[in-house]
Design a protein around this motif. Structure first.
Motif, short mmCIF file in Angstrom:
data_model
loop_
_atom_site.label_atom_id
_atom_site.label_comp_id
_atom_site.label_asym_id
_atom_site.label_seq_id
_atom_site.Cartn_x
_atom_site.Cartn_y
_atom_site.Cartn_z
N ASN A 159 -7.44 -7.15 2.84
CA ASN A 159 -8.26 -6.71 1.69
C ASN A 159 -7.63 -5.76 1.27
OD1 ASN A 159 -9.26 -4.61 2.54
ND2 ASN A 159 -11.22 -5.68 3.72
N VAL A 160 -7.95 -5.56 -0.28
CA VAL A 160 -7.52 -4.60 -1.05
C VAL A 160 -7.92 -3.08 -1.05
CG1 VAL A 160 -9.32 -4.42 -2.92
CG2 VAL A 160 -7.30 -3.93 -3.56
N GLU A 161 -9.31 -3.55 -0.15
CA GLU A 161 -8.75 -2.29 0.19
C GLU A 161 -8.68 -1.19 1.71
OE1 GLU A 161 -11.51 -4.39 0.08
OE2 GLU A 161 -12.83 -3.64 -1.09
N ARG A 162 -7.78 -2.77 2.40
CA ARG A 162 -6.57 -2.02 3.19
C ARG A 162 -5.93 -1.71 3.11
NH1 ARG A 162 -4.41 0.43 6.23
NH2 ARG A 162 -3.27 -0.52 8.20
N ASP A 163 -5.71 -2.21 1.50
CA ASP A 163 -4.10 -2.39 1.38
C ASP A 163 -3.82 -0.47 0.95
OD1 ASP A 163 -2.65 -4.25 1.78
OD2 ASP A 163 -2.60 -4.95 -0.21
N ILE A 164 -4.63 -0.11 0.20
CA ILE A 164 -5.34 1.40 -0.21
C ILE A 164 -4.75 1.97 0.84
CG2 ILE A 164 -7.02 2.89 -1.55
CD1 ILE A 164 -7.88 0.37 -3.09
N VAL A 165 -5.86 1.98 1.81
CA VAL A 165 -5.37 2.59 3.25
C VAL A 165 -3.50 2.71 3.90
CG1 VAL A 165 -5.59 3.34 5.75
CG2 VAL A 165 -7.71 2.74 3.95
N TRP A 166 -3.35 1.96 3.01
CA TRP A 166 -1.71 1.25 3.83
C TRP A 166 -1.14 2.43 2.82
CZ3 TRP A 166 1.65 -0.15 7.53
CH2 TRP A 166 3.08 -0.57 6.70
N LEU A 167 -1.33 2.01 1.47
CA LEU A 167 -0.76 3.23 0.77
C LEU A 167 -1.26 4.35 0.94
CD1 LEU A 167 -1.42 0.98 -2.50
CD2 LEU A 167 0.91 1.47 -1.20
N GLU A 168 -1.59 5.00 1.26
CA GLU A 168 -2.09 6.40 1.89
C GLU A 168 -1.22 6.17 3.09
OE1 GLU A 168 -3.70 8.97 0.42
OE2 GLU A 168 -3.36 7.50 -1.68
N GLU A 169 -1.14 6.14 4.57
CA GLU A 169 -0.62 5.95 5.39
C GLU A 169 0.94 5.59 5.10
OE1 GLU A 169 -0.19 3.21 9.13
OE2 GLU A 169 -2.07 3.41 7.69
N LEU A 170 1.35 5.59 3.79
CA LEU A 170 2.82 5.11 4.02
C LEU A 170 3.55 6.08 3.48
CD1 LEU A 170 3.46 1.67 2.37
CD2 LEU A 170 4.62 2.74 4.59
N ARG A 171 2.52 7.12 2.11
CA ARG A 171 2.82 8.25 1.73
C ARG A 171 2.69 9.06 2.88
NH1 ARG A 171 -0.31 12.86 0.32
NH2 ARG A 171 -2.04 11.73 0.31
N TYR A 172 1.94 9.44 3.27
CA TYR A 172 1.80 10.40 4.65
C TYR A 172 3.20 9.95 5.29
CZ TYR A 172 -0.07 13.27 8.49
OH TYR A 172 0.79 14.32 9.34
N LEU A 173 3.53 9.06 5.71
CA LEU A 173 4.62 8.47 6.73
C LEU A 173 6.07 8.98 6.04
CD1 LEU A 173 4.01 5.33 8.51
CD2 LEU A 173 4.03 7.52 9.16
N TYR A 174 6.14 8.64 4.87
CA TYR A 174 6.75 9.50 4.18
C TYR A 174 7.84 10.32 3.58
CZ TYR A 174 8.99 4.78 2.96
OH TYR A 174 8.92 2.68 2.56
N GLU A 175 6.20 11.93 3.38
CA GLU A 175 6.99 12.86 3.52
C GLU A 175 6.43 13.61 4.75
OE1 GLU A 175 2.82 14.33 1.72
OE2 GLU A 175 3.44 13.14 -0.10
#
Length: 183
Positions: A159-175
């Motif tokens: 769902n859209v909420e899970r996608d928002i969490v996913w984007l935060e998770e990716l930002r952390y992994l990339y950084e």
């Protein structure tokens, strides 16, 4: 000769869609890709289904977009990891009945596991255009068009909420990991 790289990621590498196209094919193994100094075979992406086409009883093609790009995905749910064959279910039931007969001390736990396995949905294509999906699969190049695509072995509706969490998770992994591994 295909060689498995030393820095091979054993779990699906979490990526933005754009990085599917940025990754370089490994010189040592045509099934591996390299990005940020890491080698991987399987990837995980999240996004919204923008197109569904060539849908049959066993497979479908779709396009998934995450805001950084769009990727074509082939999904054959007959090959997904969660399918349990009829023969396997018969064997599990036979073994379960046998354990009932002899009084197993873990019967309550095994009963719950058996119920969960029996209730596994065999119709995984429960998504449509506009659905949010988490997709796990391999990167491949379509031999006819030369287009880089994904071959999915698992598509899970989110769902859209899970996608928002996913984007935060990716930002952390990339950084913290991906971009630092290049340094």
């Amino acid at each position: 000769m295909d060689i498995v790289p030393n820095n091979f990621q054993r779990y699906p590498m979490k990526l933005y869609v754009q990085d599917i196209f940025r990754a370089k094919r490994s010189e040592h193994n045509k099934y591996f890709y390299e990005l940020f100094g890491l080698s991987f075979k399987n990837i995980m992406v999240h996004g919204v289904v923008t197109t569904l086409y060539n849908k049959t009883n066993n497979s479908t093609n779709l396009e998934l977009s995450d805001g950084t790009g769009t990727v074509q995905i082939y999904y054959d749910w007959g090959k997904r990891n969660k399918n349990v064959s009829k023969e396997m279910m018969k064997s599990l039931h036979r073994d379960f009945v046998e354990q009932l007969r002899y009084g197993d001390s873990n019967l309550d736990i095994k009963s719950k596991m058996m119920t969960a396995i029996s209730e596994t949905k065999q119709e995984p294509a429960n998504f449509d255009v506009g659905s949010h999906l988490c997709v796990i699969g391999d990167v491949f190049i379509d031999g006819l068009t030369g287009t880089r695509m994904m071959s999915a072995y698992e598509c899970t509706v989110t769902n859209v909420e899970r996608d928002i969490v996913w984007l935060e998770e990716l930002r952390y992994l990339y950084e913290k990991f991906y971009l630092r591994s290049k340094e």
